[in-house]
Design an enzyme around this catalytic site. Structure first.
Site, PDB file in Angstrom:
ATOM      1  N   ALA A  32       8.110   3.819   3.931  1.00 53.18           N
ATOM      2  CA  ALA A  32       7.038   3.645   3.319  1.00 53.18           C
ATOM      3  C   ALA A  32       6.778   2.065   2.372  1.00 53.18           C
ATOM      4  O   ALA A  32       7.222   1.812   2.672  1.00 53.18           O
ATOM      5  CB  ALA A  32       6.841   5.067   2.754  1.00 53.18           C
ATOM      6  N   ASP A  33       5.221   2.150   2.429  1.00 54.45           N
ATOM      7  CA  ASP A  33       4.939   0.559   1.985  1.00 54.45           C
ATOM      8  C   ASP A  33       3.610   0.976   0.970  1.00 54.45           C
ATOM      9  O   ASP A  33       2.802   1.822   1.358  1.00 54.45           O
ATOM     10  CB  ASP A  33       4.763  -0.832   2.838  1.00 54.45           C
ATOM     11  CG  ASP A  33       4.422  -1.622   2.096  1.00 54.45           C
ATOM     12  OD1 ASP A  33       4.934  -2.214   1.825  1.00 54.45           O
ATOM     13  OD2 ASP A  33       3.591  -2.067   2.389  1.00 54.45           O
ATOM     14  N   THR A  34       3.454   0.238   0.081  1.00 54.75           N
ATOM     15  CA  THR A  34       2.477   1.032  -0.615  1.00 54.75           C
ATOM     16  C   THR A  34       1.867  -0.780  -1.050  1.00 54.75           C
ATOM     17  O   THR A  34       2.501  -1.410  -1.740  1.00 54.75           O
ATOM     18  CB  THR A  34       3.279   1.674  -2.197  1.00 54.75           C
ATOM     19  OG1 THR A  34       3.146   2.671  -1.595  1.00 54.75           O
ATOM     20  CG2 THR A  34       1.199   1.521  -3.108  1.00 54.75           C
TER      21      THR A  34
END
EC number: 3.6.1.9
Length: 194
Positions: free
Chosen positions: A75-77
């Site tokens: 994941a990446d935010t």
């Protein structure tokens, strides 16, 4: 989960905590990747692109993971103000500047998630709108100096002091702002395991 091995391709303590809260058994394996993207890429696609790079890097590093019995989650935010991606602050001054721009305004938090299982991929982005109250320079400096938010996109964590006193409202998934839309991840995992 039926003997499936779940790998979290992230060092984020918040993502780890959220998967633990969901009572999903997993291991952490990471491979450093540059968090870069093509300059003309539409903003909502950026975190999915970076998450995919993280997942592929882990799969390539640990060749044994490239089987249908393993699922890699990455994941990446990103924090988006207007149409500008705000990354992690470079230093104290940058953190103060970022929070001064977010104060009194609405921004978006977009988390891109990629799950790999053999040749299958599930990829999605989840968006949460966040409104900050106006904040004084003293409040911003207190937060930055006490909590040192240098490893956080947008220079803040919603579960810390600034989230408690500074956030007026959110529309969307609270846990997405923490770094992982965990209910959507559980649904995706269920679909891959069935």
């Amino acid at each position: 989960m039926n003997g499936t091995r779940i790998i979290l391709a992230s060092q984020s303590p918040r993502r780890k905590q959220l998967l633990e809260w969901a009572e999903i058994p997993f291991e952490v394996m990471v491979q450093s990747t540059p968090e870069t993207y093509p300059p003309d890429m539409p903003v909502p696609e950026v975190p999915v692109h970076i998450a995919r790079e993280k997942a592929i890097a882990v799969r390539q590093k640990y060749e044994s993971l490239h089987t249908a019995a393993n699922i890699i989650i990455a994941a990446d935010t990103v924090v988006v103000l207007g149409n500008t991606i705000i990354g992690k602050p470079k230093d104290r001054e940058d953190a103060l500047d970022i929070l001064a721009r977010l104060a009194g305004n609405k921004h978006q938090v977009i988390t891109g998630v990629v799950l790999l299982k053999g040749q299958q991929e599930i990829a999605f982005a989840d968006t949460t709108d966040v409104w900050f109250h106006p904040l004084t320079p003293e409040q911003i400096a207190f937060y930055v100096d006490k909590y040192q938010p240098y490893d956080k996109a947008g220079a803040y964590a919603i579960q810390e002091w600034i989230g408690v006193v500074g956030i007026k409202s959110i529309q969307g998934d609270f846990y997405n702002v923490m770094g992982l839309p965990v209910s959507r991840v559980v649904t995706a995992l269920t679909n891959l395991i069935i």
